[in-house]
Write a protein that holds these residues in place. Structure first.
Motif, short mmCIF file in Angstrom:
data_model
loop_
_atom_site.label_atom_id
_atom_site.label_comp_id
_atom_site.label_asym_id
_atom_site.label_seq_id
_atom_site.Cartn_x
_atom_site.Cartn_y
_atom_site.Cartn_z
N PRO A 1 -1.20 -15.09 -18.83
CA PRO A 1 -0.14 -14.07 -18.71
C PRO A 1 0.69 -14.29 -17.43
O PRO A 1 0.15 -14.64 -16.38
N THR A 2 1.98 -14.13 -17.56
CA THR A 2 2.85 -14.22 -16.40
C THR A 2 2.81 -12.90 -15.65
O THR A 2 3.00 -11.82 -16.25
N PRO A 3 2.52 -12.92 -14.36
CA PRO A 3 2.43 -11.66 -13.62
C PRO A 3 3.76 -10.90 -13.64
O PRO A 3 4.84 -11.49 -13.70
N ALA A 4 3.64 -9.58 -13.60
CA ALA A 4 4.85 -8.75 -13.54
C ALA A 4 5.55 -8.95 -12.21
O ALA A 4 4.91 -9.19 -11.18
N ALA A 5 6.90 -8.87 -12.22
CA ALA A 5 7.66 -9.00 -10.98
C ALA A 5 7.34 -7.82 -10.06
O ALA A 5 7.23 -6.68 -10.52
N PRO A 6 7.16 -8.07 -8.78
CA PRO A 6 6.88 -6.97 -7.85
C PRO A 6 8.03 -5.97 -7.81
O PRO A 6 9.20 -6.35 -7.90
N THR A 7 7.71 -4.70 -7.72
CA THR A 7 8.72 -3.66 -7.55
C THR A 7 8.64 -3.14 -6.11
O THR A 7 7.55 -2.91 -5.59
N ILE A 8 9.81 -2.99 -5.48
CA ILE A 8 9.86 -2.61 -4.06
C ILE A 8 10.46 -1.21 -3.93
O ILE A 8 11.53 -0.92 -4.50
N GLY A 9 9.77 -0.37 -3.23
CA GLY A 9 10.29 0.97 -2.97
C GLY A 9 10.13 1.32 -1.49
O GLY A 9 9.23 0.81 -0.83
N GLU A 10 10.99 2.19 -0.98
CA GLU A 10 10.90 2.57 0.44
C GLU A 10 9.72 3.51 0.62
O GLU A 10 9.59 4.52 -0.06
N LYS A 11 8.81 3.13 1.50
CA LYS A 11 7.63 3.96 1.76
C LYS A 11 7.92 5.02 2.83
O LYS A 11 7.56 6.17 2.70
N THR A 12 8.60 4.57 3.90
CA THR A 12 8.89 5.49 5.00
C THR A 12 10.33 5.24 5.45
O THR A 12 10.72 4.10 5.69
N ALA A 13 11.09 6.31 5.53
CA ALA A 13 12.49 6.16 5.96
C ALA A 13 12.56 5.72 7.42
O ALA A 13 11.67 6.05 8.21
N ALA A 14 13.58 4.99 7.72
CA ALA A 14 13.77 4.57 9.11
C ALA A 14 14.03 5.77 9.99
O ALA A 14 14.60 6.77 9.56
N THR A 15 13.58 5.70 11.23
CA THR A 15 13.77 6.79 12.22
C THR A 15 14.48 6.19 13.44
O THR A 15 14.79 5.00 13.48
#
Length: 208
Positions: free
Chosen positions: A189-203
């Motif tokens: 099986p071809t691995p799923a493409a990684p999904t990127i989300g913002e974990k912590t907003a910049a301060t």
């Protein structure tokens, strides 16, 4: 007959009975019925006009004959004629016949992996003890024969879909036992493409 002696008018008693035997009968030429060699036995030869009490010969050697079935026993593969004897009287030679050895049963196929499956191709298996015979592939799931499969002279199996199978070899009507079960493995099986989300907003003091 019996015989008595006579002299001067006096007779003996009769002798015991005795027989003057006719000349021996020359036996008929043996006739033979052949059954072709098979996967379990060599050519079978039966004397069709077998006569009990007569002996059967080939090149000066007395042959063994089953007195019940009238089958010639113990002959190696080769070409023969036979005669039969009634005492010292011998027949003419039979028609020439050929005894062939028992057919060879093919070896049970041994299966090994030729190419492991990859992300783009299914696995490839091969018959490691490939011979010049025909091969029949059986699907394990329902014991049905799979058609369209080819086997190269290197033993590599082609056109066999993903699944589990067994295979047997066949030559001259003789079949091997089924191989151990083997599997044509699906491609990785071809691995799923990684999904990127913002974990912590910049301060003001840290990046996101």
């Amino acid at each position: 007959y019996k015989v008595k002696v006579k002299k001067d008018g006096c007779e003996s008693v009769l002798s015991a009975e005795f027989e003057l035997k006719d000349k021996l009968v020359t036996p008929q030429v043996p006739t033979l019925t052949l059954t072709a060699e098979s996967c379990t036995a060599p050519t079978k030869v039966v004397i069709s006009n077998y006569v009990s009490g007569q002996t059967y010969w080939h090149n000066g050697n007395q042959l063994t004959v089953n007195t019940t079935t009238h089958e010639l026993m113990g002959l190696a593969a080769g070409t023969y004629t036979i005669t039969t004897k009634n005492g010292s009287c011998e027949s003419g030679a039979s028609a020439s016949f050929v005894i062939k050895a028992q057919k060879t049963i093919p070896a049970t196929p041994a299966i090994t992996e030729s190419v492991a499956p990859t992300c783009t191709t299914i696995g490839v298996m091969k018959i490691s003890n490939y011979d010049n015979v025909s091969y029949t592939f059986i699907k394990s799931a329902d014991n049905t024969e799979v058609t369209g499969v080819t086997v190269g002279t290197d033993g590599v199996i082609s056109n066999l879909p993903v699944g589990k199978y067994k295979v047997k070899a066949k030559k001259d009507g003789c079949e091997s036992a089924l191989s151990a079960e083997f599997e044509i493995k699906d491609k990785l099986p071809t691995p799923a493409a990684p999904t990127i989300g913002e974990k912590t907003a910049a301060t003001c003091t840290a990046i996101s």
